[in-house]
Design a protein around this motif. Structure first.
Motif, PDB file in Angstrom:
ATOM      1  N   ILE A   1       0.834  -1.196   0.000  1.00 25.34           N
ATOM      2  CA  ILE A   1       0.000   0.000   0.000  1.00 25.34           C
ATOM      3  C   ILE A   1       0.870   1.249   0.000  1.00 25.34           C
ATOM      4  N   VAL A   2       1.931   1.221   0.836  1.00 24.43           N
ATOM      5  CA  VAL A   2       2.812   2.396   0.894  1.00 24.43           C
ATOM      6  C   VAL A   2       3.467   2.632  -0.462  1.00 24.43           C
ATOM      7  N   LEU A   3       3.998   1.552  -1.066  1.00 20.05           N
ATOM      8  CA  LEU A   3       4.648   1.700  -2.374  1.00 20.05           C
ATOM      9  C   LEU A   3       3.663   2.228  -3.408  1.00 20.05           C
ATOM     10  N   GLY A   4       2.422   1.674  -3.379  1.00 21.22           N
ATOM     11  CA  GLY A   4       1.408   2.102  -4.341  1.00 21.22           C
ATOM     12  C   GLY A   4       1.042   3.563  -4.139  1.00 21.22           C
ATOM     13  N   LEU A   5       0.919   3.940  -2.859  1.00 18.10           N
ATOM     14  CA  LEU A   5       0.526   5.313  -2.538  1.00 18.10           C
ATOM     15  C   LEU A   5       1.608   6.298  -2.977  1.00 18.10           C
ATOM     16  N   VAL A   6       2.864   5.953  -2.674  1.00 19.56           N
ATOM     17  CA  VAL A   6       3.967   6.847  -3.047  1.00 19.56           C
ATOM     18  C   VAL A   6       3.986   7.022  -4.559  1.00 19.56           C
ATOM     19  N   SER A   7       3.859   5.905  -5.298  1.00 21.96           N
ATOM     20  CA  SER A   7       3.962   6.076  -6.752  1.00 21.96           C
ATOM     21  C   SER A   7       2.755   6.825  -7.298  1.00 21.96           C
ATOM     22  N   THR A   8       1.575   6.674  -6.657  1.00 23.87           N
ATOM     23  CA  THR A   8       0.417   7.426  -7.132  1.00 23.87           C
ATOM     24  C   THR A   8       0.627   8.923  -6.912  1.00 23.87           C
ATOM     25  N   ILE A   9       1.179   9.260  -5.741  1.00 29.41           N
ATOM     26  CA  ILE A   9       1.400  10.683  -5.453  1.00 29.41           C
ATOM     27  C   ILE A   9       2.433  11.263  -6.413  1.00 29.41           C
ATOM     28  N   VAL A  10       3.505  10.482  -6.662  1.00 30.81           N
ATOM     29  CA  VAL A  10       4.502  10.957  -7.629  1.00 30.81           C
ATOM     30  C   VAL A  10       3.839  11.149  -8.993  1.00 30.81           C
ATOM     31  N   CYS A  11       2.964  10.211  -9.358  1.00 29.08           N
ATOM     32  CA  CYS A  11       2.269  10.308 -10.641  1.00 29.08           C
ATOM     33  C   CYS A  11       1.447  11.597 -10.711  1.00 29.08           C
ATOM     34  N   ILE A  12       0.762  11.947  -9.611  1.00 25.89           N
ATOM     35  CA  ILE A  12      -0.034  13.178  -9.618  1.00 25.89           C
ATOM     36  C   ILE A  12       0.893  14.384  -9.777  1.00 25.89           C
ATOM     37  N   CYS A  13       1.995  14.384  -9.012  1.00 26.81           N
ATOM     38  CA  CYS A  13       2.902  15.536  -9.056  1.00 26.81           C
ATOM     39  C   CYS A  13       3.503  15.718 -10.444  1.00 26.81           C
TER      40      CYS A  13
ATOM     41  N   ILE B   1      11.429   0.408  -7.571  1.00 28.08           N
ATOM     42  CA  ILE B   1      10.079  -0.111  -7.805  1.00 28.08           C
ATOM     43  C   ILE B   1       9.123   1.047  -8.059  1.00 28.08           C
ATOM     44  N   VAL B   2       9.235   2.095  -7.227  1.00 27.80           N
ATOM     45  CA  VAL B   2       8.368   3.261  -7.418  1.00 27.80           C
ATOM     46  C   VAL B   2       8.598   3.847  -8.806  1.00 27.80           C
TER      47      VAL B   2
ATOM     48  N   PHE C   1       2.676   3.564 -15.241  1.00 28.31           N
ATOM     49  CA  PHE C   1       1.278   3.946 -15.034  1.00 28.31           C
ATOM     50  C   PHE C   1       1.014   5.436 -15.229  1.00 28.31           C
ATOM     51  N   LEU C   2       2.063   6.212 -15.484  1.00 33.51           N
ATOM     52  CA  LEU C   2       1.882   7.658 -15.611  1.00 33.51           C
ATOM     53  C   LEU C   2       0.825   8.074 -16.646  1.00 33.51           C
ATOM     54  N   PRO C   3       0.808   7.467 -17.831  1.00 35.30           N
ATOM     55  CA  PRO C   3      -0.218   7.868 -18.810  1.00 35.30           C
ATOM     56  C   PRO C   3      -1.645   7.731 -18.279  1.00 35.30           C
ATOM     57  N   TYR C   4      -1.870   6.763 -17.403  1.00 36.11           N
ATOM     58  CA  TYR C   4      -3.210   6.583 -16.841  1.00 36.11           C
ATOM     59  C   TYR C   4      -3.587   7.732 -15.909  1.00 36.11           C
ATOM     60  N   MET C   5      -2.580   8.455 -15.449  1.00 41.41           N
ATOM     61  CA  MET C   5      -2.857   9.624 -14.613  1.00 41.41           C
ATOM     62  C   MET C   5      -3.069  10.848 -15.500  1.00 41.41           C
TER      63      MET C   5
ATOM     64  N   MET D   1      -6.900   4.675 -11.205  1.00 39.10           N
ATOM     65  CA  MET D   1      -6.299   3.920 -12.299  1.00 39.10           C
ATOM     66  C   MET D   1      -4.822   3.647 -12.077  1.00 39.10           C
ATOM     67  N   VAL D   2      -4.170   4.418 -11.224  1.00 34.96           N
ATOM     68  CA  VAL D   2      -2.760   4.166 -10.929  1.00 34.96           C
ATOM     69  C   VAL D   2      -2.613   3.351  -9.651  1.00 34.96           C
ATOM     70  N   PHE D   3      -3.391   3.707  -8.634  1.00 38.35           N
ATOM     71  CA  PHE D   3      -3.218   3.057  -7.329  1.00 38.35           C
ATOM     72  C   PHE D   3      -3.545   1.562  -7.381  1.00 38.35           C
ATOM     73  N   VAL D   4      -4.654   1.234  -8.035  1.00 40.15           N
ATOM     74  CA  VAL D   4      -5.081  -0.176  -8.041  1.00 40.15           C
ATOM     75  C   VAL D   4      -4.052  -1.093  -8.715  1.00 40.15           C
ATOM     76  N   PRO D   5      -3.595  -0.787  -9.934  1.00 39.37           N
ATOM     77  CA  PRO D   5      -2.568  -1.674 -10.492  1.00 39.37           C
ATOM     78  C   PRO D   5      -1.245  -1.621  -9.731  1.00 39.37           C
ATOM     79  N   SER D   6      -0.893  -0.468  -9.127  1.00 38.27           N
ATOM     80  CA  SER D   6       0.382  -0.416  -8.394  1.00 38.27           C
ATOM     81  C   SER D   6       0.364  -1.319  -7.172  1.00 38.27           C
ATOM     82  N   VAL D   7      -0.779  -1.375  -6.500  1.00 39.46           N
ATOM     83  CA  VAL D   7      -0.830  -2.199  -5.295  1.00 39.46           C
ATOM     84  C   VAL D   7      -0.751  -3.676  -5.656  1.00 39.46           C
ATOM     85  N   SER D   8      -1.344  -4.051  -6.782  1.00 45.17           N
ATOM     86  CA  SER D   8      -1.415  -5.483  -7.063  1.00 45.17           C
ATOM     87  C   SER D   8      -0.351  -5.985  -8.027  1.00 45.17           C
ATOM     88  N   THR D   9       0.514  -5.107  -8.529  1.00 45.93           N
ATOM     89  CA  THR D   9       1.515  -5.589  -9.482  1.00 45.93           C
ATOM     90  C   THR D   9       2.525  -6.504  -8.791  1.00 45.93           C
TER      91      THR D   9
END
Lengths: 386, 268
Positions: B56-68, B138-139, B146-150, B198-206
């Motif tokens: 969850i932490v890894l997924g969350l970090v990469s989602t936030i980076v994706c938003i930024c 990993i992030v 997943f960036l394009p999905y953001m 669209m980014v968080f869900v695949p990041s958590v389960s990859t």
């Protein structure tokens, strides 16, 4: 009208697919990747040769590890005739009743197999399997960085903090635990949970030193000198040594794992006679020789061994001395509870010793739900404000 | 009637390939190998809570980076001339034509200790950095994939924003920064929300990214589930239970996102 045409096309397509798969004139073979002579480098194309000899077509499919094979076979959906699992998987498949007893009258070439490869622990009466290839697990080392004489290299070197972040390990519980157990002097088929616990503790201690847990990538990473030390299967090692002269490969004398991959027939095979014909064909000396030459693994057939070139015959990696062989252990299937225990320990190793407890998970779920409720409440307040 | 008939192929598809498998996962999660009902699998999942937390932490970090990274990009695209917008979107999509696996694999050769970056660094005299097999790698892999999905959902919303609203804000004396924070950003929240999902869900389960760039030493939920199905013990019962808990988390997460999304819609 259009619909009718559409459906008839569908039906024809369906039946033709079935025809390709189910004729008596073909068998389905399920084996390891790059584990057969396939006609490249001027070698014999074994499967084509078999077809031209018998008229039986071979559908050759490959798997990556024994567990993948097991998942396919045990689910019952797969229609494989000849399968080539490793030692412990043979015994597991036997115990689950997933293998057919072989009719050795149809496999006269079985007599070509050396006696020391008959009646092995995983198939004590040798009624289900015919050995195909064997090999040992050894250690790759980079001569530039590891300045220890080869005879002094033991499994301990994989725990040497001098090589921190330059060690690779198998990304596979059974193989990694085997190394840890061997190092501690236990049997790799130990039924004592304490031994497994101790082996796991050693692996946890080793984890900070390990660069990565990988399987086939060991090949690349050692070849590119990305890593310095790694365990691997002797058969594939030869290629790396040929391409990079800085790399050495040593098989610890004190004990290692010997693997034997054997040809078996799946219980639900409908073409058993043809499958036996194929196994017999694979054991014939010229075919076995071609396979050994291309794959680089060691042969269980004396006659084939004699035909190999001297530098392979005398190569300690492929055909080590008696002492090494005597200390080598073969995997057999573990009891269910040990298997489960090993998997749990492996997750613990991979997570660095701690895997957490139920409460934390409950807390995580709870936080999620609270967040959900907060959002709903916030929304409600906002709408009422309006 | 006609609409129903056209729905039929998809209904059959989803029944066979979505609903039945989902049922099987639920049945497996609550049964023993002998076929009896049990809660044991679910309780066992608790043992691996750190793995969940890490994912969850890894997924969350990469989602936030994706938003930024993704938000400014989407904003930029929505501001350029309409005829160039399609070209830029195309350029964003081009990398996605290459296999996911291949793209991740190539990051390996870039980040490795003897990889491209380190070769460059050592040639200019800087000491090598250990990049691969770290959580950061990993992030990076997740963000890259997943960036394009953001970007896409945020861009779609921004491009739809009515120019008149912005002009009105400017007329009322808001400077650019104020226009952005008070008008544009709140209006684009639905895009951010759907990008987040669209980014968080695949990041958590990859699992393939963590396996390739994490060197197998950073163990995430995907690895855990894969191990139950293709691992040594072959325990689809525990595997299903883990999947079920993961699904539950994702459903709650989507619920939160849905609430945020509909809230914004209600406001506009």
């Amino acid at each position: 009208m259009k619909n009718k045409i559409y459906f008839s096309v569908l039906i024809i397509a369906f039946f033709s697919i079935n025809l390709c798969f189910a004729t008596n004139n073909s068998i389905n073979v399920y084996s390891w990747g790059e584990f057969i002579s396939n006609g490249s480098d001027g070698n014999m194309n074994v499967n084509e040769e078999f077809t031209s000899l018998t008229g039986i077509k071979v559908n050759y499919k490959t798997f990556q590890n024994n567990e993948e094979l097991y998942a396919k076979i045990s689910s019952g959906g797969a229609d494989y005739d000849v399968i080539i699992p490793s030692d412990y998987m043979v015994s597991k498949l036997i115990s689950k009743g997933l293998l057919a007893k072989l009719n050795f009258d149809n496999i006269p070439n079985y007599s070509l197999i050396s006696d020391e490869f008959k009646n092995l622990e995983f198939d004590p009466t040798n009624s289900y399997s015919v050995p195909y290839m064997w090999g040992l697990i050894g250690i790759f080392y980079n001569k530039k960085e590891v300045k220890v004489p080869e005879s002094d290299i033991t499994w301990d070197i994989l725990w040497d903090s001098k090589y921190k972040d330059k060690i690779l390990m198998f990304d596979n519980a059974r193989d990694s635990f085997a190394i840890s157990l061997l190092r501690l002097g236990y049997s790799i088929n130990s039924k004592d949970k304490d031994c497994w616990r101790k082996a796991a503790d050693e692996l946890i201690k080793q984890k900070p030193l390990v660069q990565a847990y990988v399987m086939d990538q060991i090949f690349d990473k050692i070849g590119n000198e990305e890593a310095v030390l790694a365990p691997y299967y002797a058969g594939d090692a030869a290629v790396v040594l040929k391409n990079n002269s800085n790399i050495g490969f040593v098989i610890p004398k004190s004990g290692t794992n010997k693997f034997v991959d054997s040809m078996c027939i799946a219980k639900n095979s409908k073409r058993k006679a043809e499958a036996e014909k194929y196994i017999n064909f694979m054991c014939s000396t010229p075919v076995a020789l071609a396979n050994v030459k291309q794959t680089g693994y060691s042969t269980p057939q004396r006659e084939v061994y004699e035909l190999l070139s001297d530098d392979i015959k005398n190569n300690k990696i492929f055909y080590p001395d008696d002492e090494t062989l005597k200390n080598a252990q073969i995997f057999v299937n573990l009891p269910e509870n040990i298997n489960k225990f090993m998997d749990e320990l492996w997750i613990e190793v991979k997570s660095g010793g701690k895997t957490g407890n139920s409460w934390l998970l409950v807390v995580i779920l709870f936080v999620f739900v609270i967040m959900y409720l907060l959002v709903v409440l916030y929304k409600k307040r906002k709408t009422t404000e309006k | 009637m006609k609409i129903r008939l056209t729905l039929l192929p998809y209904l059959i598809w989803s029944a066979v390939f979505v609903i039945i498998p989902l049922m099987l996962v639920i049945i497996f999660a609550f049964s023993t190998p002998e076929g009896n009902f049990t809660f044991n699998n679910i309780i066992l999942v608790g043992k691996y809570s750190y793995v969940f937390l890490k994912s969850i932490v890894l997924g969350l970090v990469s989602t936030i980076v994706c938003i930024c990274v993704g938000y400014p990009m989407a904003y930029f695209i929505s501001k350029i001339k309409a005829k160039y917008q399609n070209v830029v979107i195309m350029l964003l999509m081009i990398p996605m034509w290459t296999s996911f696996l291949l793209r991740t694999y190539s990051w390996m050769t870039i980040l490795e200790y003897n990889g491209l970056i380190n070769k460059f660094l050592s040639s200019v005299g800087i000491s090598k950095i250990n990049m691969i097999n770290t959580p950061g790698a990993i992030v990076l892999g997740m963000v890259y994939n997943f960036l394009p999905y953001m970007i896409l959902p945020i861009y779609t919303i921004l491009a739809k924003t009515d120019e008149k609203v912005i002009e009105a804000a400017q007329d009322l004396g808001a400077n650019n920064l104020k226009v952005f924070w008070k008008v544009i950003f709140p209006l684009s929240i639905p895009g951010v929300v759907s990008g987040f999902t669209m980014v968080f869900v695949p990041s958590v389960s990859t699992f393939i990214i963590s396996k390739m760039l994490g060197g197998g030493s950073i163990f995430v939920i995907g690895d855990l589930i894969e191990m139950q199905f293709l691992g040594n013990t072959y325990n689809p019962y525990l595997g299903s239970a883990i999947s079920l808990v993961l699904m539950l988390m994702i459903v709650i997460c989507m619920g939160i996102m849905n609430q945020l999304d509909s809230e914004e819609n209600a406001n506009t």
